[in-house]
Design a protein around this motif. Structure first.
Motif, short mmCIF file in Angstrom:
data_model
loop_
_atom_site.label_atom_id
_atom_site.label_comp_id
_atom_site.label_asym_id
_atom_site.label_seq_id
_atom_site.Cartn_x
_atom_site.Cartn_y
_atom_site.Cartn_z
N ARG A 34 0.84 -1.20 0.00
CA ARG A 34 0.00 0.00 0.00
C ARG A 34 0.88 1.26 0.00
O ARG A 34 0.64 2.20 -0.74
N HIS A 35 1.90 1.25 0.84
CA HIS A 35 2.82 2.40 0.93
C HIS A 35 3.51 2.64 -0.41
O HIS A 35 3.61 3.79 -0.87
N LYS A 80 -7.70 1.31 -7.25
CA LYS A 80 -8.58 0.18 -6.99
C LYS A 80 -7.86 -0.90 -6.18
O LYS A 80 -8.46 -1.53 -5.31
N LEU A 81 -6.58 -1.08 -6.46
CA LEU A 81 -5.79 -2.06 -5.73
C LEU A 81 -5.63 -1.64 -4.26
O LEU A 81 -5.72 -2.48 -3.36
N ILE A 82 -5.45 -0.35 -4.02
CA ILE A 82 -5.35 0.14 -2.64
C ILE A 82 -6.63 -0.16 -1.88
O ILE A 82 -6.61 -0.56 -0.71
N ALA A 83 -7.77 0.00 -2.54
CA ALA A 83 -9.05 -0.31 -1.89
C ALA A 83 -9.11 -1.80 -1.53
O ALA A 83 -9.58 -2.17 -0.44
N LYS A 84 -8.60 -2.67 -2.40
CA LYS A 84 -8.59 -4.10 -2.11
C LYS A 84 -7.61 -4.42 -0.98
O LYS A 84 -7.89 -5.30 -0.16
N ILE A 85 -6.50 -3.71 -0.94
CA ILE A 85 -5.55 -3.90 0.16
C ILE A 85 -6.20 -3.48 1.48
O ILE A 85 -6.08 -4.18 2.49
#
Length: 138
Positions: A34-35, A80-85
């Motif tokens: 995420r970072h 979108k990937l950050i939301a999944k993370i």
């Protein structure tokens, strides 16, 4: 509960699934990912805000526009990937991380290592993809 990971820790099939060490391992892995995504997004924002396109040649200008559009699509995928993370981190907090949403069975360490945001076991994912292919052909 505060858990400190040994520096060389890797989850193993020989230990209890989703024990505190494994949970902390995946939490740290997700937070690092995420970072990194947020840092890349900041870099993109900085480069896009540097100013307009200064290219005089139409071809160069079009190339820069295309590069920017591609970068923005990449950033959208990262968003979108950050939301999944974030959802995976929530599952870690509520104790459902690592378990298939369909069957409730463990997803498996190898799959989680490769795709830490996985919500389905390999079998459930394959069923899901087969159903998508069948319905896409309609």
């Amino acid at each position: 509960m505060l858990v400190t990971l040994p520096p060389d820790y890797r989850p193993s099939e020989n230990e209890e699934f989703m024990n505190p060490l494994q949970q902390e391992y995946f939490r740290q892995k997700l937070l690092r990912w995420r970072h990194d995504l947020l840092r890349e997004a900041g870099d993109t924002l900085a480069s896009l805000s540097e100013g307009g396109i200064a290219e005089a040649d139409l071809t160069d200008r079009a190339s820069v526009e295309t590069d920017r559009a591609l970068e923005l699509r990449t950033r959208d995928r990262a968003r979108k990937l950050i939301a999944k993370i974030d959802q995976a981190l929530e599952r870690l907090e509520n104790g459902t991380y690592g378990y298939c949403e369909e069957s409730g069975e463990p997803i498996g360490l190898r799959r989680l290592e490769a795709r830490p945001i996985a919500t389905l076991s390999i079998e459930a994912q394959e069923r899901h993809e087969r159903m998508e292919r069948v319905h896409r052909d309609d």
